[in-house]
Scaffold this motif. Structure first.
Motif, PDB file in Angstrom:
ATOM      1  N   ALA A 113       0.901  -1.065   0.389  1.00  0.00           N
ATOM      2  CA  ALA A 113      -0.338  -0.063   0.394  1.00  0.00           C
ATOM      3  C   ALA A 113       0.807   1.032   0.066  1.00  0.00           C
ATOM      4  CB  ALA A 113      -1.103  -0.176   1.375  1.00  0.00           C
ATOM      5  N   GLN A 114       2.243   1.053   0.529  1.00  0.00           N
ATOM      6  CA  GLN A 114       3.095   1.856  -0.024  1.00  0.00           C
ATOM      7  C   GLN A 114       4.016   2.494  -0.855  1.00  0.00           C
ATOM      8  OE1 GLN A 114       2.984  -0.343   3.161  1.00  0.00           O
ATOM      9  NE2 GLN A 114       1.548   1.504   4.401  1.00  0.00           N
ATOM     10  N   GLY A 115       3.858   1.271  -1.740  1.00  0.00           N
ATOM     11  CA  GLY A 115       4.805   1.718  -2.578  1.00  0.00           C
ATOM     12  C   GLY A 115       5.009   1.101  -2.882  1.00  0.00           C
ATOM     13  N   HIS A 116       6.549   0.067  -1.792  1.00  0.00           N
ATOM     14  CA  HIS A 116       7.337  -1.000  -2.030  1.00  0.00           C
ATOM     15  C   HIS A 116       7.233  -1.557  -2.908  1.00  0.00           C
ATOM     16  CE1 HIS A 116       7.569   1.550   1.839  1.00  0.00           C
ATOM     17  NE2 HIS A 116       8.691   1.582   1.268  1.00  0.00           N
ATOM     18  N   VAL A 117       8.377  -2.263  -3.933  1.00  0.00           N
ATOM     19  CA  VAL A 117       8.148  -2.880  -4.767  1.00  0.00           C
ATOM     20  C   VAL A 117       8.060  -4.456  -4.099  1.00  0.00           C
ATOM     21  CG1 VAL A 117       9.078  -4.017  -7.158  1.00  0.00           C
ATOM     22  CG2 VAL A 117       8.951  -1.728  -6.428  1.00  0.00           C
ATOM     23  N   LEU A 118       7.887  -4.793  -3.994  1.00  0.00           N
ATOM     24  CA  LEU A 118       7.725  -6.590  -3.649  1.00  0.00           C
ATOM     25  C   LEU A 118       8.053  -7.691  -3.953  1.00  0.00           C
ATOM     26  CD1 LEU A 118       3.713  -6.535  -1.012  1.00  0.00           C
ATOM     27  CD2 LEU A 118       6.615  -5.911  -0.762  1.00  0.00           C
ATOM     28  N   GLY A 119       8.038  -7.652  -5.174  1.00  0.00           N
ATOM     29  CA  GLY A 119       8.767  -8.442  -6.760  1.00  0.00           C
ATOM     30  C   GLY A 119       8.249  -8.990  -7.880  1.00  0.00           C
ATOM     31  N   LEU A 120       8.692  -9.705  -8.799  1.00  0.00           N
ATOM     32  CA  LEU A 120       7.955  -9.725  -9.610  1.00  0.00           C
ATOM     33  C   LEU A 120       6.729 -11.098 -10.176  1.00  0.00           C
ATOM     34  CD1 LEU A 120       7.677  -9.682 -12.675  1.00  0.00           C
ATOM     35  CD2 LEU A 120       9.731 -11.762 -13.283  1.00  0.00           C
ATOM     36  N   LEU A 121       5.476 -10.853 -10.025  1.00  0.00           N
ATOM     37  CA  LEU A 121       4.317 -11.409 -10.496  1.00  0.00           C
ATOM     38  C   LEU A 121       4.664 -13.084 -11.881  1.00  0.00           C
ATOM     39  CD1 LEU A 121       1.085  -9.361  -9.758  1.00  0.00           C
ATOM     40  CD2 LEU A 121       2.643 -11.393  -7.854  1.00  0.00           C
ATOM     41  N   ARG A 122       4.569 -13.828 -11.695  1.00  0.00           N
ATOM     42  CA  ARG A 122       5.181 -14.912 -12.387  1.00  0.00           C
ATOM     43  C   ARG A 122       2.940 -15.220 -12.832  1.00  0.00           C
ATOM     44  NH1 ARG A 122       9.690 -14.759 -14.265  1.00  0.00           N
ATOM     45  NH2 ARG A 122      11.235 -15.132 -12.963  1.00  0.00           N
ATOM     46  N   GLY A 123       3.000 -15.252 -13.564  1.00  0.00           N
ATOM     47  CA  GLY A 123       1.524 -15.930 -14.634  1.00  0.00           C
ATOM     48  C   GLY A 123       1.271 -16.952 -14.789  1.00  0.00           C
ATOM     49  N   TRP A 166      -2.452   6.822  -8.910  1.00  0.00           N
ATOM     50  CA  TRP A 166      -0.401   6.691  -9.015  1.00  0.00           C
ATOM     51  C   TRP A 166      -0.417   6.433  -7.123  1.00  0.00           C
ATOM     52  CZ3 TRP A 166       2.033   6.910 -13.578  1.00  0.00           C
ATOM     53  CH2 TRP A 166       1.381   6.757 -15.096  1.00  0.00           C
ATOM     54  N   SER A 167       0.951   5.401  -7.769  1.00  0.00           N
ATOM     55  CA  SER A 167       2.139   5.404  -6.970  1.00  0.00           C
ATOM     56  C   SER A 167       3.417   5.217  -6.772  1.00  0.00           C
ATOM     57  CB  SER A 167       2.214   4.058  -5.620  1.00  0.00           C
ATOM     58  OG  SER A 167       2.613   4.156  -4.942  1.00  0.00           O
ATOM     59  N   TRP A 168       4.120   6.097  -6.034  1.00  0.00           N
ATOM     60  CA  TRP A 168       5.392   6.044  -5.944  1.00  0.00           C
ATOM     61  C   TRP A 168       6.543   5.531  -5.531  1.00  0.00           C
ATOM     62  CZ3 TRP A 168       7.832  10.204  -8.626  1.00  0.00           C
ATOM     63  CH2 TRP A 168       6.595  11.968  -8.786  1.00  0.00           C
ATOM     64  N   ASN A 169       7.273   4.823  -5.980  1.00  0.00           N
ATOM     65  CA  ASN A 169       8.144   3.576  -6.274  1.00  0.00           C
ATOM     66  C   ASN A 169       8.849   3.999  -4.694  1.00  0.00           C
ATOM     67  OD1 ASN A 169       9.604   2.115  -5.853  1.00  0.00           O
ATOM     68  ND2 ASN A 169      10.422   1.553  -8.195  1.00  0.00           N
ATOM     69  N   ARG A 170       8.806   3.501  -3.633  1.00  0.00           N
ATOM     70  CA  ARG A 170       9.730   3.895  -2.404  1.00  0.00           C
ATOM     71  C   ARG A 170      10.243   2.701  -2.165  1.00  0.00           C
ATOM     72  NH1 ARG A 170       5.558   6.542   1.092  1.00  0.00           N
ATOM     73  NH2 ARG A 170       4.725   7.719   0.258  1.00  0.00           N
ATOM     74  N   THR A 171      10.378   1.892  -3.173  1.00  0.00           N
ATOM     75  CA  THR A 171      12.452   0.740  -3.065  1.00  0.00           C
ATOM     76  C   THR A 171      13.133   2.040  -3.783  1.00  0.00           C
ATOM     77  OG1 THR A 171      10.564  -1.321  -2.737  1.00  0.00           O
ATOM     78  CG2 THR A 171      12.825  -1.479  -3.005  1.00  0.00           C
ATOM     79  N   TYR A 172      12.721   1.751  -5.206  1.00  0.00           N
ATOM     80  CA  TYR A 172      13.692   2.427  -6.341  1.00  0.00           C
ATOM     81  C   TYR A 172      13.312   3.525  -6.357  1.00  0.00           C
ATOM     82  CZ  TYR A 172      15.455  -2.053  -6.411  1.00  0.00           C
ATOM     83  OH  TYR A 172      15.522  -3.875  -5.899  1.00  0.00           O
ATOM     84  N   LEU A 173      13.549   5.293  -6.267  1.00  0.00           N
ATOM     85  CA  LEU A 173      12.987   6.541  -5.885  1.00  0.00           C
ATOM     86  C   LEU A 173      13.162   7.079  -7.253  1.00  0.00           C
ATOM     87  CD1 LEU A 173      14.075   8.203  -2.762  1.00  0.00           C
ATOM     88  CD2 LEU A 173      12.101   6.868  -3.211  1.00  0.00           C
ATOM     89  N   PHE A 174      13.874   6.058  -8.202  1.00  0.00           N
ATOM     90  CA  PHE A 174      14.097   6.489  -9.312  1.00  0.00           C
ATOM     91  C   PHE A 174      13.881   5.950 -10.094  1.00  0.00           C
ATOM     92  CE2 PHE A 174      17.468  10.710  -8.874  1.00  0.00           C
ATOM     93  CZ  PHE A 174      16.746  11.558  -7.530  1.00  0.00           C
ATOM     94  N   GLY A 175      13.749   4.410  -9.515  1.00  0.00           N
ATOM     95  CA  GLY A 175      13.466   3.590 -10.108  1.00  0.00           C
ATOM     96  C   GLY A 175      14.803   2.241 -11.050  1.00  0.00           C
TER      97      GLY A 175
END
Length: 393
Positions: A113-123, A166-175
């Motif tokens: 909910a805060q915008g932290h990237v947790l990982g890649l989702l596998r489909g 929209w949400s800011w990337n809190r894990t990688y601020l500049f991507g």
């Protein structure tokens, strides 16, 4: 007829400071105090100075506070933007899964909910004909439809799922870049290398240019003619071509850039110092020092160069952005630092390949180069106005 009346002493009284000459006069200031006062009054120069100080502090201490190194790679999290549109899907079991769609590589990434990237989702298995890939979240299944651009998420009933905001990337601020490296850390590390090259090369130019131009201007005559002809010969060779040739000889690397720039960048400083010395060496205090037995070294270091410090500082400030630009250009064409090291030039060169899909990777190093050059130019203009007595009011 003269007035011979005597004024009694008790009729004399000192004027209050606000009524006398002190009220119309200004406080006595030294040269440097007055220069500092005028520099603080120049708002663009002060803002530029603050920006440069913050940039230097960020370049030195910034990478220490990051959990990532400039060389850490995570290919699963490659090309993540600094901001994204999040989706919220109810899994049918009382929970909600949040993720965002990277429309450039058709991947889904789970976020909180805060915008932290947790990982890649596998489909699930992709349908290459229909260009659809299913994703299952508990009891809920959604499909990524990339048959038409831009890609969209489709619910089980065929309706399009809209993002929740929209949400800011809190894990990688500049991507992240194409190898999953943190762009912010590489940006700060690139600032460290670019500023180091600029400052070291400028200091080398400072000492060589000052003493070379000072000796040529003070000695004069045949010595001055020979020394300045050498400067003119060096100036006729295009600086970029000369640096490229030296880089080819010394191979690419940080020290090669410093040597290449420092060996030819001093000619402008030498010309300016020579002109200042030629205009000052005919002053009376120089003749007095020479009459008292002062040698050439003492006259240069104690009398002439200190009185030329204003133009020297301004020229030094203007040379720094030029050195940064040359280093960035050399790194951009592949003659700078080698990977995994990063400078603003190498970051720009790497980002050009993915500019259309991931413009954020090019924006940050290009903005850093532009803002830094603007800041040093504004500071140089402010120092020129502050150190020139003709601008004193």
């Amino acid at each position: 007829m003269t007035d011979t009346r005597i004024i009694a002493p008790e009729m004399w009284a000192p004027l209050a400071p606000e009524d006398g000459a002190a009220a119309v006069g200004r406080p006595s200031l030294t040269y440097w105090q007055d220069a500092r006062r005028r520099l603080w009054a120049n708002k663009p120069a002060v803002v530029a100075l603050v920006f440069i100080i913050l940039l230097i502090l960020g370049a030195i201490f910034g990478p220490w506070f990051s959990p990532y190194s400039y060389a850490d790679q995570n290919l699963k999290l490659a090309n993540i933007p600094p901001a994204f549109e999040t989706y919220a899907v109810d899994d049918g079991q009382g929970g909600t899964t949040r993720f965002f769609l990277n429309a450039s590589n058709f991947n889904l990434y789970e976020v909180d909910a805060q915008g932290h990237v947790l990982g890649l989702l596998r489909g699930g298995r992709k349908d290459m004909i229909k260009k659809i890939q299913p994703y299952t979240f508990g009891d809920t299944t959604v499909a990524l439809d990339y048959s038409a651009l831009p890609a969209r998420l489709v619910a089980a009933d065929g309706s399009t799922i809209s993002p929740s905001g929209w949400s800011w990337n809190r894990t990688y601020l500049f991507g992240t870049d194409q190898l999953g490296r943190d762009v912010l850390v590489r940006q700060l590390f690139g600032a460290r290398i670019s500023l180091t090259v600029a400052f070291v090369a400028t200091l080398v130019n400072f000492f060589i240019g000052i003493f070379y131009g000072g000796l040529a201007g003070y000695i004069g005559g045949r010595t001055d003619a020979i020394m300045m002809r050498i400067v003119e010969i060096i100036s006729t060779i295009p600086l970029t071509l000369y640096v490229v040739l030296l880089m080819v000889v010394f191979d690419s690397g940080l020290y090669s850039i410093i040597i290449a720039i420092g060996s030819v960048f001093w000619v402008d400083m030498a010309r300016i110092v020579r002109g200042q010395i030629l205009s000052l060496k005919s002053q009376d205090y120089v003749a007095a020092a020479r009459t008292m037995g002062a040698g050439t070294r003492r006259i240069l270091t104690r009398h002439l160069l200190p009185n030329s410090i204003g133009p020297i500082i301004v020229t030094l400030t203007m040379l720094i952005p030029s050195a940064i630009f040359i280093e960035s250009f050399m790194s951009f064409i592949g003659l700078g630092v080698t990977p995994p090291l990063a400078s603003w030039g190498t970051l720009t060169s790497e980002a050009v390949e993915t500019m259309r899909a991931y413009p954020h990777q090019l924006f940050f190093p290009a903005a850093a180069i532009s803002l830094t050059m603007f800041a040093f130019n504004f500071l140089g203009d402010g120092l020129r106005d502050a150190l020139d007595p003709r601008f004193r009011k």
